[in-house]
Scaffold this active site. Structure first.
Site, PDB file in Angstrom:
ATOM      1  N   SER A 191     -13.998  68.117  57.551  1.00  0.00           N
ATOM      2  CA  SER A 191     -14.674  69.321  56.728  1.00  0.00           C
ATOM      3  C   SER A 191     -14.033  69.694  55.598  1.00  0.00           C
ATOM      4  O   SER A 191     -14.193  70.695  54.958  1.00  0.00           O
ATOM      5  CB  SER A 191     -15.203  70.293  57.767  1.00  0.00           C
ATOM      6  OG  SER A 191     -14.005  70.665  58.604  1.00  0.00           O
ATOM      7  N   THR A 199     -14.052  74.540  57.259  1.00  0.00           N
ATOM      8  CA  THR A 199     -13.497  74.845  56.024  1.00  0.00           C
ATOM      9  C   THR A 199     -12.223  75.722  56.111  1.00  0.00           C
ATOM     10  O   THR A 199     -12.195  76.733  57.034  1.00  0.00           O
ATOM     11  CB  THR A 199     -14.629  76.174  55.410  1.00  0.00           C
ATOM     12  OG1 THR A 199     -15.688  75.323  54.900  1.00  0.00           O
ATOM     13  CG2 THR A 199     -13.887  76.953  54.252  1.00  0.00           C
ATOM     14  N   THR A 203     -12.781  73.258  51.094  1.00  0.00           N
ATOM     15  CA  THR A 203     -14.049  72.697  52.087  1.00  0.00           C
ATOM     16  C   THR A 203     -14.333  71.481  51.195  1.00  0.00           C
ATOM     17  O   THR A 203     -14.467  71.205  50.509  1.00  0.00           O
ATOM     18  CB  THR A 203     -14.823  73.581  52.416  1.00  0.00           C
ATOM     19  OG1 THR A 203     -15.667  73.282  53.465  1.00  0.00           O
ATOM     20  CG2 THR A 203     -15.824  73.894  51.081  1.00  0.00           C
ATOM     21  N   ARG A 253     -25.298  70.234  45.870  1.00  0.00           N
ATOM     22  CA  ARG A 253     -25.100  71.539  46.649  1.00  0.00           C
ATOM     23  C   ARG A 253     -23.737  72.049  46.623  1.00  0.00           C
ATOM     24  O   ARG A 253     -22.716  71.156  46.843  1.00  0.00           O
ATOM     25  CB  ARG A 253     -25.545  71.049  48.084  1.00  0.00           C
ATOM     26  CG  ARG A 253     -25.585  72.457  48.881  1.00  0.00           C
ATOM     27  CD  ARG A 253     -23.973  72.624  49.704  1.00  0.00           C
ATOM     28  NE  ARG A 253     -24.499  73.906  50.630  1.00  0.00           N
ATOM     29  CZ  ARG A 253     -23.281  74.264  51.359  1.00  0.00           C
ATOM     30  NH1 ARG A 253     -22.063  73.967  51.087  1.00  0.00           N
ATOM     31  NH2 ARG A 253     -23.553  75.371  52.080  1.00  0.00           N
ATOM     32  N   THR A 308     -16.368  81.348  56.506  1.00  0.00           N
ATOM     33  CA  THR A 308     -16.541  80.193  56.841  1.00  0.00           C
ATOM     34  C   THR A 308     -18.013  80.174  57.520  1.00  0.00           C
ATOM     35  O   THR A 308     -18.725  80.977  58.021  1.00  0.00           O
ATOM     36  CB  THR A 308     -15.537  79.539  57.867  1.00  0.00           C
ATOM     37  OG1 THR A 308     -15.747  78.038  57.971  1.00  0.00           O
ATOM     38  CG2 THR A 308     -15.183  80.278  59.088  1.00  0.00           C
ATOM     39  N   GLY A 309     -18.706  78.767  57.477  1.00  0.00           N
ATOM     40  CA  GLY A 309     -20.057  78.799  58.264  1.00  0.00           C
ATOM     41  C   GLY A 309     -21.004  78.395  57.021  1.00  0.00           C
ATOM     42  O   GLY A 309     -20.898  77.837  55.840  1.00  0.00           O
TER      43      GLY A 309
HETATM   44  N1  ASP Z   1     -18.904  77.563  54.046  1.00  0.00           N
HETATM   45  C1  ASP Z   1     -18.833  76.115  53.844  1.00  0.00           C
HETATM   46  C2  ASP Z   1     -20.060  75.730  52.940  1.00  0.00           C
HETATM   47  O1  ASP Z   1     -21.142  76.185  53.085  1.00  0.00           O
HETATM   48  C3  ASP Z   1     -19.013  75.335  54.941  1.00  0.00           C
HETATM   49  C4  ASP Z   1     -18.423  75.812  56.214  1.00  0.00           C
HETATM   50  O2  ASP Z   1     -17.660  76.411  56.265  1.00  0.00           O
HETATM   51  O3  ASP Z   1     -18.520  75.091  57.412  1.00  0.00           O
HETATM   52  O4  ASP Z   1     -20.042  74.689  52.123  1.00  0.00           O
END
Ligand code: ASP
Length: 332
Positions: A90, A192, A210, A220, A243-244
């Site tokens: 990731s 991330t 990330t 995107r 993150t997320g």
């Molecule tokens: N925050 C990151 C994104 O939306 C992805 C992640 O942290 O899993 O690109």
């Protein structure tokens, strides 16, 4: 007389900063009558925190700070560990691609003065965090995208590489059979990498890098390279990183929100919890289906972390200890 410790540079803020639980392990020194502040022992600072279980990255950052390296060198070199690790799918090289099979990277960095740099949707360069730093330090801009970012990196001496490993390619090909877009809530306990660091002077900086959500649409961009969403640092107040599910973080300007809540007096933990609640409480929230987590640190060196779902953890390097601790979460 009640004992008190003060952070080394409390006078910088113009106020004495009462010591926090994270600093109480320090060797104490009884203040003399005329002494307004007590130098915080070396044991409590520097401090490095990061999203997920990334002990090699925090150890690297800590090592740089311990050797009197700069905050930005510490953050950059710490993040580079994850970017180069092809097992971390990731971040950086080995990251999962978008739905067209292209690995595109997002990263940003922010220094003690509030300067920042970012790259978005950049291909073929492993160390996105280094390019983000160069954008901040060597260009009149704060963000470069796609080909422009890649060309800038190459002109700065970085080499082009194929970031799609066989393992990530195979997974993507398997995904193509159904082609259902359903981001996974916690990916293998590393995702991330967002990293915040405080040096021995009590100064703060942050970084985030990330490959974004796996199988995203081409083009995107998530929260991670967006200053205020994926990362925000105010050296007078504190710093936060996310993150997320980036879309949800962007909609609530999450990291800026966490820092502003700390400015209003909330602890890092309270601020992270409130920022998560903002997402969960939205009228159209479907938070059952996605993860968001924040980590934060304030000027006292207090830290906090919170996520929507179980499974998120924060790695902390402080007092010579490199620890990964599961965070508390909203959905019980
Ligand atoms: N925050 C990151 C994104 O939306 C992805 C992640 O942290 O899993 O690109």
């Amino acid at each position: 007389m009640k004992r008190r410790n003060f952070i080394k540079n409390a006078s910088l803020t113009g106020i004495g900063l009462a010591v926090t639980p994270t600093l109480t392990n320090c060797a104490e020194k009884e203040p003399s009558k005329n002494e307004k502040t007590v130098v915080t022992p070396k044991a409590s600072l520097p401090l490095v925190i990061a999203t997920w279980n990334v002990p090699n990255a925090t150890a690297k950052a800590w090592e740089v700070l311990e050797a009197n390296g700069s905050l930005l060198d510490a953050l950059e070199q710490g993040c580079m560990i994850e970017e180069a690790d092809v097992k971390n799918q990731s971040v950086g090289k080995g990251g999962r691609p978008d739905r067209d099979g292209n690995v595109t990277l997002d990263a940003c960095i922010m220094n003690t003065k509030g300067d920042c740099g970012a790259v978005v949707a950049m291909e073929n360069i492993t160390h996105a965090i280094s390019v983000a730093r160069k954008v901040m330090e060597e260009t009149p801009h704060v963000m470069l995208a796609g080909e422009g970012a890649e060309n800038f990196a190459v002109s700065s001496g970085m080499k082009r590489e194929n970031l799609l490993t066989e393992a990530s390619k195979k997974e993507w090909e398997e995904w193509l059979v159904k082609a259902a877009y359903k981001p996974i809530i916690n990916i293998e306990n590393h995702d991330t990498i967002g990293m915040l660091a405080m040096d021995e002077n009590g100064d703060l900086s942050g970084a985030c890098t990330t490959s974004g959500l796996a199988y995203k649409m081409s083009g995107r961009v998530g929260d991670s390279p967006i200053i205020g969403s994926g990362l925000f640092v105010d050296n007078q107040v504190g710093a936060a990183v996310a993150t997320g599910m980036g879309e949800e973080v962007v909609k609530t300007v999450g990291s800026f929100l966490v820092v502003e809540l700390m400015r209003q007096g909330k602890s890092p933990q309270e601020a992270c919890e409130e920022a998560i609640k903002r997402i969960v409480d939205k009228p159209n929230s479907n938070h059952e289906n996605f993860q968001v987590a924040y980590i934060a640190v304030n000027k006292n060196g207090e830290t906090g972390s919170y996520s929507i779902h179980k499974g998120f953890s924060m790695t902390t390097y402080q007092n010579d200890k490199n620890e990964n601790v599961q965070s508390d979460y909203y959905v019980k």
